[in-house]
Design a protein around this motif. Structure first.
Motif, mmCIF file in Angstrom:
data_model
loop_
_atom_site.group_PDB
_atom_site.id
_atom_site.type_symbol
_atom_site.label_atom_id
_atom_site.label_comp_id
_atom_site.label_asym_id
_atom_site.label_seq_id
_atom_site.Cartn_x
_atom_site.Cartn_y
_atom_site.Cartn_z
ATOM 1 N N LEU A 8 0.857 -1.181 0.000
ATOM 2 C CA LEU A 8 0.000 0.000 0.000
ATOM 3 C C LEU A 8 0.898 1.238 0.000
ATOM 4 N N TYR A 13 -1.787 5.247 3.223
ATOM 5 C CA TYR A 13 -1.669 4.371 4.395
ATOM 6 C C TYR A 13 -2.475 4.856 5.600
ATOM 7 N N SER A 16 -6.204 4.516 5.222
ATOM 8 C CA SER A 16 -6.612 3.114 5.233
ATOM 9 C C SER A 16 -6.572 2.549 6.648
ATOM 10 N N GLU A 24 -10.263 -0.908 -1.322
ATOM 11 C CA GLU A 24 -9.004 -1.085 -2.031
ATOM 12 C C GLU A 24 -9.342 -1.408 -3.475
ATOM 13 N N ARG A 26 -7.768 -3.288 -6.564
ATOM 14 C CA ARG A 26 -6.689 -4.256 -6.764
ATOM 15 C C ARG A 26 -6.858 -5.026 -8.060
ATOM 16 N N LEU A 38 -6.612 -8.716 4.346
ATOM 17 C CA LEU A 38 -5.548 -8.024 3.633
ATOM 18 C C LEU A 38 -4.520 -7.569 4.654
ATOM 19 N N LEU A 40 -1.855 -5.139 4.759
ATOM 20 C CA LEU A 40 -1.436 -4.002 3.945
ATOM 21 C C LEU A 40 -0.123 -3.448 4.477
ATOM 22 N N SER A 77 2.356 -1.731 8.957
ATOM 23 C CA SER A 77 1.344 -2.551 8.287
ATOM 24 C C SER A 77 0.092 -2.590 9.150
#
Length: 124
Positions: A8, A13, A16, A24, A26, A38, A40, A77
C-alpha cells in the motif's frame, strides 16, 4: 479464509489504517473472497536510473537508459477484512477489466482489543 499480503503506497496508508479509506482497488489475481484478510504493508517508491553509460559525474552520456521504481517498505502494516467485492464483470463501465474494488474494514490487533477491555471493562 486467506490472508493476502499486499503493498500500500504511503500516500494512502494513514487513511486506510484509520478506516477513513474503506476500500481497495486491486488487480484481481489473488482469488479474493469476502471474509479474507488483507495485510497491507506501507511502501514508498523510489525511482532508480540504471545505465552502464553514466559517467562518474552523474551525467548520462548514453541512450540506453532504464528507469524503474523500487518499493521500499516502511515497516508499518495493518490488517483489514474484506467485506464486499465488486468486479469488472459486474460493473464494466466503471472498473477496468481484470480489477476489483474491495470493501474492507479495519481489524483490531490483539493489543488494541486488550487495551479497550482494560479501558472500558469489555469482556467476551
Amino acid at each position: 479464509m486467506k490472508t493476502h499480503d499486499v503493498k500500500l503506497v504511503s500516500d494512502f496508508y494513514d487513511d486506510s489504517a484509520s478506516g477513513v479509506k474503506s476500500f481497495e482497488i486491486r488487480k484481481n489475481d489473488r482469488d479474493y473472497q469476502v471474509g479474507d484478510y488483507l495485510n497491507l504493508r506501507e511502501v514508498n517508491y523510489s525511482t532508480n536510473i540504471n545505465t552502464e553509460t553514466a559517467s562518474t559525474t552523474g551525467v548520462l552520456i548514453g541512450v540506453d537508459i532504464s528507469i524503474r521504481a523500487e518499493a521500499v517498505e516502511t515497516g508499518r502494516s495493518h490488517v483489514k477484512e474484506i467485506t464486499y467485492i465488486l468486479t469488472s464483470e459486474e460493473f464494466p463501465e466503471g472498473i477496468k477489466e481484470g480489477y476489483v474494488i474491495l470493501g474492507a474494514r479495519p481489524v483490531m490487533s490483539q493489543e488494541e482489543i486488550k487495551a479497550r477491555e482494560e479501558m472500558w471493562g469489555w469482556h467476551e
